[in-house]
Design an enzyme around this catalytic site. Structure first.
Site, PDB file in Angstrom:
ATOM      1  CD  GLU A 106       5.344  12.047  -5.937  1.00  0.00           C
ATOM      2  OE1 GLU A 106       5.688  11.321  -6.870  1.00  0.00           O
ATOM      3  OE2 GLU A 106       5.469  11.706  -4.744  1.00  0.00           O
ATOM      4  CD1 TRP A 164       7.438   8.372  -2.193  1.00  0.00           C
ATOM      5  CD2 TRP A 164       7.656   6.181  -2.593  1.00  0.00           C
ATOM      6  NE1 TRP A 164       6.239   7.916  -2.703  1.00  0.00           N
ATOM      7  CE2 TRP A 164       6.347   6.571  -2.954  1.00  0.00           C
ATOM      8  CE3 TRP A 164       8.004   4.834  -2.751  1.00  0.00           C
ATOM      9  CZ2 TRP A 164       5.402   5.675  -3.470  1.00  0.00           C
ATOM     10  CZ3 TRP A 164       7.063   3.944  -3.266  1.00  0.00           C
ATOM     11  CH2 TRP A 164       5.791   4.372  -3.619  1.00  0.00           C
ATOM     12  NE  ARG A 216       3.322  11.269  -9.680  1.00  0.00           N
ATOM     13  CZ  ARG A 216       4.538  11.375 -10.216  1.00  0.00           C
ATOM     14  NH1 ARG A 216       4.694  11.368 -11.534  1.00  0.00           N
ATOM     15  NH2 ARG A 216       5.587  11.514  -9.441  1.00  0.00           N
ATOM     16  CG  ASP A 217      -0.373  12.348  -7.601  1.00  0.00           C
ATOM     17  OD1 ASP A 217      -0.606  11.266  -8.172  1.00  0.00           O
ATOM     18  OD2 ASP A 217       0.737  12.625  -7.107  1.00  0.00           O
ATOM     19  CG  ASP A 232       0.351   8.116  -2.662  1.00  0.00           C
ATOM     20  OD1 ASP A 232       1.375   7.677  -2.148  1.00  0.00           O
ATOM     21  OD2 ASP A 232       0.349   8.814  -3.687  1.00  0.00           O
ATOM     22  CD  GLN A 276      -1.733   4.873  -6.209  1.00  0.00           C
ATOM     23  OE1 GLN A 276      -0.809   4.737  -6.976  1.00  0.00           O
ATOM     24  NE2 GLN A 276      -2.988   4.847  -6.621  1.00  0.00           N
ATOM     25  CD1 TRP A 303       4.222   1.914  -5.699  1.00  0.00           C
ATOM     26  CD2 TRP A 303       5.412   1.511  -7.543  1.00  0.00           C
ATOM     27  NE1 TRP A 303       3.738   2.734  -6.694  1.00  0.00           N
ATOM     28  CE2 TRP A 303       4.453   2.499  -7.841  1.00  0.00           C
ATOM     29  CE3 TRP A 303       6.263   1.099  -8.565  1.00  0.00           C
ATOM     30  CZ2 TRP A 303       4.328   3.087  -9.094  1.00  0.00           C
ATOM     31  CZ3 TRP A 303       6.140   1.681  -9.823  1.00  0.00           C
ATOM     32  CH2 TRP A 303       5.186   2.668 -10.075  1.00  0.00           C
ATOM     33  CB  SER A 335      -2.431   9.341  -6.107  1.00  0.00           C
ATOM     34  OG  SER A 335      -1.791   8.396  -5.277  1.00  0.00           O
ATOM     35  CG  MET A 390      -1.701   1.282   1.413  1.00  0.00           C
ATOM     36  SD  MET A 390      -2.794   1.246   2.845  1.00  0.00           S
ATOM     37  CE  MET A 390      -1.667   1.759   4.141  1.00  0.00           C
TER      38      MET A 390
HETATM   39  C1  FRU Z   1       3.129   9.531  -4.311  1.00  0.00           C
HETATM   40  C2  FRU Z   1       3.035   8.900  -5.682  1.00  0.00           C
HETATM   41  C3  FRU Z   1       2.064   9.652  -6.549  1.00  0.00           C
HETATM   42  C4  FRU Z   1       1.635   8.606  -7.544  1.00  0.00           C
HETATM   43  C5  FRU Z   1       1.622   7.363  -6.699  1.00  0.00           C
HETATM   44  C6  FRU Z   1       2.012   6.121  -7.435  1.00  0.00           C
HETATM   45  O1  FRU Z   1       3.592   8.694  -3.317  1.00  0.00           O
HETATM   46  O2  FRU Z   1       4.330   8.837  -6.280  1.00  0.00           O
HETATM   47  O3  FRU Z   1       2.596  10.801  -7.145  1.00  0.00           O
HETATM   48  O4  FRU Z   1       0.383   8.886  -8.105  1.00  0.00           O
HETATM   49  O5  FRU Z   1       2.509   7.578  -5.630  1.00  0.00           O
HETATM   50  O6  FRU Z   1       1.802   4.986  -6.661  1.00  0.00           O
END
Ligand code: FRU
Length: 518
Positions: A219, A318, A167-168, A37, A53, A61, A94, A35
């Site tokens: 992000e 991360w 994104r996001d 975000d 996520q 991941w 995300s 898991m």
């Molecule tokens: C943030 C991120 C987001 C992306 C997602 C991918 O932790 O890098 O920018 O959408 O995780 O899992």
């Protein structure tokens, strides 16, 4: 096990599920696998939805899906089937979700407004091919309280104009302009778009080029209004996650205060000055100074009668998220937190507090007696049954203005592993260097983590939530927060206060065990 959980759904679960080493007992973690975000947080018909996520194929991941859970109280969670799977347009990165009350999208059916999820499609083929346009925004909708989701047939709704990190999306209804507003990360800044129907989007503005922390890619933004001190001036808060470039390394979430007029976000001038003056991290304002609170955003559609702005973040970083020493699952969320803006000598600041619903799982508290401490005072001995799941409150003072060199709360076990947190030389700190397993990644426990103390007072209020493998340390009433994970080889069961170079008056406090939500 959670009373609202249907055991049939977990028939594949290992018998020891939620009893594994390092498994949080009152924080949300996935039943199994990876898991990151929190996504799509939205409240509808008595349920708080939490998507996240998720890669169901591994504990590291991989191709992203949206996992799903719901809660009636922000404390107990029920796992639901995966909501969004990768498709021909890509993996599901995300994003957010809203209730389209007026059915502006036309995706609803009579009497049932659609729940609409707005997310990033990430095309791994495009990325491999070295193109820049492999991320774009798409939508999906649900007509059955989030149980099943249909992807919109003409996805993406916002194609990529040639921006590499695109994104996001976080979407909200902006009342004054009667439009949906989307804010998302575009490389090293954010972009804003608006729409009348969640489908056709128009460009509004950019914010952030060269502003604030710029140590990594931007992000997971969020944008929402809050009134200072509850009923004062309305200010807009922009949350922005950055990786790397956090105040203690790796990923972290900064914030900006200002105004949003339906088109442009403009920083408050006094706030902008302080951001510009910060030479250390590019921004002195962080939602959390610990290493383990990332990609946090807030719930959509909280009823007006409630009125809270409720936040949750991913309790990892991360720098080492993929290799932390858990086996069946990987990582947990923070507790749900209420965000407020409060006046400080330094202007308005963001404060965080655990939501009050957590008191439901608090066992009866033991008061911490008042006394003066110049060396060490045991705390956990107040609990008959020692436990690694605790809620701690401490009110401390140094009445003559003579602040001790260091005030530390120490969590330890019989293996002499210890996690320390407190105040040292006017800085808050957390220290996991001696807290057990640290060797899985060099950056996990390189140094103490610190946070500036901006309040100048002869007293200190501490609140902490400790849950097997994590701490959320709320200092000065939540004006400074530090969240960290740790991995002792045996649970921490001892808690004591240690004072160096002076003495401290314990004015009061309380300690309580927290019950498991599973
Ligand atoms: C943030 C991120 C987001 C992306 C997602 C991918 O932790 O890098 O920018 O959408 O995780 O899992």
């Amino acid at each position: 096990m959670n009373s609202c959980e249907d055991p049939a759904k977990r028939e594949n679960a290992e018998p020891e599920a939620y009893q594994e080493p390092h498994r949080p007992q009152f924080h949300f973690s996935p039943d199994s696998m990876w898991m990151n975000d929190p996504n799509g947080m939205v409240y509808y018909e008595g349920e708080y939805h939490l998507f996240y996520q998720h890669y169901p194929g591994s504990t590291v991941w991989g191709p992203m899906h949206w996992g799903h859970a719901v809660s009636k109280d922000l404390v107990h969670w029920e796992h639901l089937p995966i909501a969004l799977y990768p498709d021909s347009l890509g993996h599901i990165f995300s994003g957010s979700a809203v209730v389209d009350w007026a059915n502006t999208s036309g995706l609803g059916k009579e009497g049932e407004p659609p729940m609409v999820a707005i997310f990033t499609h990430h095309d791994p083929e495009g990325e491999k091919a070295g193109r820049d346009d492999y991320q774009y925004q798409s939508i999906a909708y649900s007509l059955d309280k989030g149980r099943t989701w249909t992807k919109y047939e003409d996805n993406p709704v916002l194609p990529n104009p040639g921006i590499k990190d695109f994104r996001d999306p976080k979407v909200f209804w902006h009342e004054a302009s009667e439009r949906w507003v989307m804010i998302f990360a575009a490389g090293n800044h954010v972009q804003l778009y608006n729409s009348a129907n969640l489908i056709d989007w128009s460009y509004l503005s950019d914010f952030g080029q060269g502003i604030g922390g710029q140590g990594g890619v931007w992000e997971c933004p969020d944008l929402f209004p809050l009134q200072v001190d509850g009923d004062g001036e309305k200010m807009w808060v922009l949350l922005l996650s950055i990786n790397p470039g956090g105040p203690n390394g790796g990923s972290a979430t900064q914030y900006f205060l200002g105004d949003f007029d339906g088109k442009t976000f403009t920083m408050d001038p006094a706030f902008a000055k302080r951001v510009a003056a910060d030479t250390l991290t590019g921004n002195p304002y962080w939602v959390d100074y610990g290493r383990d609170n990332y990609a946090g955003v807030t719930w959509s559609d909280i009823p007006k009668s409630d009125g809270r702005r409720i936040f949750m973040g991913w309790m990892s970083n991360w720098d080492y998220a993929n290799v932390v020493p858990t086996e069946r699952w990987r990582s947990a969320m923070t507790v749900a937190r209420k965000l407020d803006l409060r006046t400080t000598p330094d202007g308005p600041r963001l404060f965080s507090q655990p939501v009050q619903e957590l008191s439901k799982i608090k066992m009866p508290s033991k008061p911490i007696p008042s006394r003066t401490v110049s060396q060490s005072m045991p705390i956990s001995s107040l609990l008959e049954d020692q436990s690694a799941t605790l809620s701690l409150k401490l009110q401390l003072a140094w009445p003559n203005g003579q602040q001790p060199e260091e005030i530390a709360v120490v969590l330890s076990n019989s293996k002499e592993e210890a996690f320390r947190f407190g105040l040292s030389d006017d800085q808050f700190f957390t220290d996991r260097r001696e807290a057990g397993k640290t060797g899985f990644e060099a950056r996990f426990a390189q140094s103490k983590h610190t946070a500036p103390r901006w309040r100048n007072a002869n007293e200190l209020n501490i609140k902490a939530l400790i849950d097997v493998a994590s701490i959320e340390f709320f200092a000065d009433d939540g004006g400074v927060v530090m969240t960290d994970v740790f991995f002792p080889t045996e649970d921490f069961t001892e808690l004591r206060l240690e004072v160096k170079g002076g003495r401290v008056a314990v004015r009061g406090g309380a300690i309580a065990r927290m019950q498991s939500i599973w």
